[in-house]
Design a protein around this motif. Structure first.
Motif, PDB file in Angstrom:
ATOM      1  N   ALA A 138       1.019  -1.112  -0.058  1.00  0.00           N
ATOM      2  CA  ALA A 138      -0.009  -0.040  -0.163  1.00  0.00           C
ATOM      3  C   ALA A 138       0.997   1.420   0.014  1.00  0.00           C
ATOM      4  O   ALA A 138       0.505   2.462  -0.669  1.00  0.00           O
ATOM      5  CB  ALA A 138      -0.854   0.045   1.096  1.00  0.00           C
ATOM      6  N   MET A 139       1.987   1.158   0.647  1.00  0.00           N
ATOM      7  CA  MET A 139       3.129   2.469   0.982  1.00  0.00           C
ATOM      8  C   MET A 139       3.687   2.650  -0.419  1.00  0.00           C
ATOM      9  O   MET A 139       4.235   3.675  -0.880  1.00  0.00           O
ATOM     10  CB  MET A 139       3.794   2.348   2.029  1.00  0.00           C
ATOM     11  CG  MET A 139       3.100   2.360   3.413  1.00  0.00           C
ATOM     12  SD  MET A 139       4.093   2.126   4.985  1.00  0.00           S
ATOM     13  CE  MET A 139       4.864   3.829   4.762  1.00  0.00           C
ATOM     14  N   ALA A 207      -2.908  -2.251 -11.305  1.00  0.00           N
ATOM     15  CA  ALA A 207      -2.045  -2.984 -10.216  1.00  0.00           C
ATOM     16  C   ALA A 207      -0.741  -2.554 -10.545  1.00  0.00           C
ATOM     17  O   ALA A 207      -0.166  -2.708 -11.704  1.00  0.00           O
ATOM     18  CB  ALA A 207      -2.223  -4.259 -10.121  1.00  0.00           C
ATOM     19  N   ASP A 208       0.155  -1.822  -9.482  1.00  0.00           N
ATOM     20  CA  ASP A 208       1.455  -1.750  -9.805  1.00  0.00           C
ATOM     21  C   ASP A 208       2.223  -2.469  -8.611  1.00  0.00           C
ATOM     22  O   ASP A 208       3.660  -2.156  -8.704  1.00  0.00           O
ATOM     23  CB  ASP A 208       1.678  -0.347  -9.761  1.00  0.00           C
ATOM     24  CG  ASP A 208       1.261   0.520  -8.353  1.00  0.00           C
ATOM     25  OD1 ASP A 208       0.807  -0.002  -7.482  1.00  0.00           O
ATOM     26  OD2 ASP A 208       1.529   1.773  -8.296  1.00  0.00           O
ATOM     27  N   VAL A 209       1.439  -2.893  -7.835  1.00  0.00           N
ATOM     28  CA  VAL A 209       2.483  -3.983  -6.885  1.00  0.00           C
ATOM     29  C   VAL A 209       1.750  -5.427  -6.878  1.00  0.00           C
ATOM     30  O   VAL A 209       0.443  -5.389  -6.717  1.00  0.00           O
ATOM     31  CB  VAL A 209       2.428  -3.492  -5.507  1.00  0.00           C
ATOM     32  CG1 VAL A 209       3.297  -4.370  -4.686  1.00  0.00           C
ATOM     33  CG2 VAL A 209       3.208  -2.126  -5.517  1.00  0.00           C
ATOM     34  N   THR A 296      11.656   2.588   2.033  1.00  0.00           N
ATOM     35  CA  THR A 296      12.077   3.746   2.577  1.00  0.00           C
ATOM     36  C   THR A 296      11.900   3.639   4.270  1.00  0.00           C
ATOM     37  O   THR A 296      11.375   2.771   4.746  1.00  0.00           O
ATOM     38  CB  THR A 296      11.073   4.857   2.494  1.00  0.00           C
ATOM     39  OG1 THR A 296       9.721   4.424   2.766  1.00  0.00           O
ATOM     40  CG2 THR A 296      10.917   4.960   0.729  1.00  0.00           C
ATOM     41  N   ASP A 297      12.585   4.769   4.939  1.00  0.00           N
ATOM     42  CA  ASP A 297      12.815   4.867   6.303  1.00  0.00           C
ATOM     43  C   ASP A 297      11.240   4.793   6.789  1.00  0.00           C
ATOM     44  O   ASP A 297      10.940   4.095   7.964  1.00  0.00           O
ATOM     45  CB  ASP A 297      13.226   5.898   6.932  1.00  0.00           C
ATOM     46  CG  ASP A 297      14.789   5.854   6.427  1.00  0.00           C
ATOM     47  OD1 ASP A 297      15.574   4.790   6.243  1.00  0.00           O
ATOM     48  OD2 ASP A 297      15.596   6.966   6.400  1.00  0.00           O
ATOM     49  N   GLU A 298      10.605   5.601   6.208  1.00  0.00           N
ATOM     50  CA  GLU A 298       9.096   5.551   6.507  1.00  0.00           C
ATOM     51  C   GLU A 298       8.261   4.150   6.685  1.00  0.00           C
ATOM     52  O   GLU A 298       7.642   3.961   7.476  1.00  0.00           O
ATOM     53  CB  GLU A 298       8.284   6.559   5.705  1.00  0.00           C
ATOM     54  CG  GLU A 298       6.789   6.760   6.175  1.00  0.00           C
ATOM     55  CD  GLU A 298       6.112   7.692   4.910  1.00  0.00           C
ATOM     56  OE1 GLU A 298       4.809   7.919   5.442  1.00  0.00           O
ATOM     57  OE2 GLU A 298       6.604   7.852   4.122  1.00  0.00           O
ATOM     58  N   MET A 299       8.632   3.463   5.504  1.00  0.00           N
ATOM     59  CA  MET A 299       8.184   2.107   5.376  1.00  0.00           C
ATOM     60  C   MET A 299       8.582   1.168   6.383  1.00  0.00           C
ATOM     61  O   MET A 299       7.886   0.525   7.022  1.00  0.00           O
ATOM     62  CB  MET A 299       8.222   1.530   3.923  1.00  0.00           C
ATOM     63  CG  MET A 299       7.652   0.441   3.356  1.00  0.00           C
ATOM     64  SD  MET A 299       7.830  -0.137   1.883  1.00  0.00           S
ATOM     65  CE  MET A 299       7.563   1.104   0.716  1.00  0.00           C
TER      66      MET A 299
END
Length: 331
Positions: A138-139, A207-209, A296-299
């Motif tokens: 989702a992220m 869909a992209d993932v 990412t750090d956020e993920m």
């Protein structure tokens, strides 16, 4: 030494050698083969780790059809292999028939429960690991649409899907999840062409993932996702290396640890029901040099927070197998 003494001595030595060989453990792989780059290969990796660390050896079989299951178990039990480890739920029916006939042999089955005094049953909390990769999907998604491609349409695979959807929607309530199963027969585990076709169909719906929980079929999913420039998510084994920079992560299901632990225990393997989940390292997500630029750090912070919340009980991930339903997705 007389000729008779020499013969007796040689016979004794031969018996000892045979006895040692018969004490080997055995690993029985599921359809798709031990090099499926997914579930079976994880089991193989666990057996190999044991062999390399101990210098021991094990016997194995890669079956070609369901009809071979009972015969394979009996053959190894008759030969004295102990323990006998079976990778996959499809061994359950045959094991249920065979286990009582060999009370001194220890058996371990992965992904199914067989209630017998000489059987160790290992199941995994796939929904927990799938929830985590759903958070990541989702992220990472830019379209707000992500996909899931399962292998054989059975409750086990629906549990992967249900956990994934829960993680996606907990992160982005407005996200769309497209889920497809490859088939309804065991052939669904080893059909990379169909996996590719389903991936292209999901891409056509934005869909992209795409998360693949489909055994060898998933190889086609990951390949097509990479070819089409979208992200994929691997399963069971760490599949990040297959397409560096294009596999967002892999949902780790530590089948390797289950096999390794059984071979370490040997004939002292304890029977009973065992669950491998986030709390004991049975499931998780993969982070390595092949995907570190994507997480990412956020993920990473969100994944760590979700892991902690699941382990503390703050977040309860629904297990499809408990009632054969998914509260967030209608199969």
């Amino acid at each position: 030494m007389t000729l008779m003494t020499k013969l007796l001595s040689a016979s004794a030595a031969l018996a000892l050698t045979a006895g040692a060989a018969l004490a080997n453990p055995a690993v029985l792989f599921d359809l798709g083969g031990k090099f499926d780059k997914s579930f079976n290969e994880s089991a193989y990796n666990g057996a190999q780790r044991w062999a390399e660390e101990t210098g021991g050896s094990y016997d194995e079989v890669e079956i070609q059809s369901d009809a071979q299951r009972e015969q394979a178990i009996r053959r190894f039990a008759e030969a004295g292999n102990n323990p006998i480890v079976m990778a996959g739920f499809s061994w359950a029916t045959a094991l249920s028939e065979v286990a009582a006939d060999y009370p001194d042999t220890k058996f371990q089955i992965i992904d199914m429960v067989v209630d017998a005094p000489n059987v160790r049953s290992i199941v995994f909390a796939e929904e927990q690991g799938s929830y985590l990769v759903g958070v990541a999907a989702a992220m990472a998604s830019e379209t707000g649409t992500v996909g899931f491609i399962g292998g054989m349409d059975i409750p086990l695979i629906r549990n992967f899907a249900c956990g994934y959807v829960q993680g996606v929607l907990a992160t982005d309530p407005d996200a769309t999840v497209i889920a497809n199963m490859t088939g309804t027969t065991p052939a669904a585990w080893n059909d990379p062409v169909k996996g590719s076709e389903l991936t292209l169909a999901q891409i056509s719906q934005d869909a992209d993932v795409v998360y693949a929980a489909a055994g060898g079929t998933g190889v086609g999913v990951l390949q097509t996702a990479a070819d089409e420039g979208i992200l994929s998510i691997g399963v069971d084994s760490n599949q990040n290396y297959l397409h560096p920079g294009m596999v967002l992560t892999s949902m780790l299901k530590r089948v390797d640890n289950a096999v390794y632990d059984a071979l370490v225990a040997g004939e002292d393997l304890e029977a009973g029901f065992n669950v491998m989940d986030l709390s004991n390292g049975g499931v998780g997500y993969a982070l390595d040099e092949f995907n570190e630029a994507l997480i990412t750090d956020e993920m990473k912070a969100a994944l760590d927070a979700a892991s902690a919340a699941i382990m503390s009980g703050e977040v309860a991930v629904h297990n499809y197998n408990t009632d054969e339903s998914c509260p967030v997705y209608d199969f």
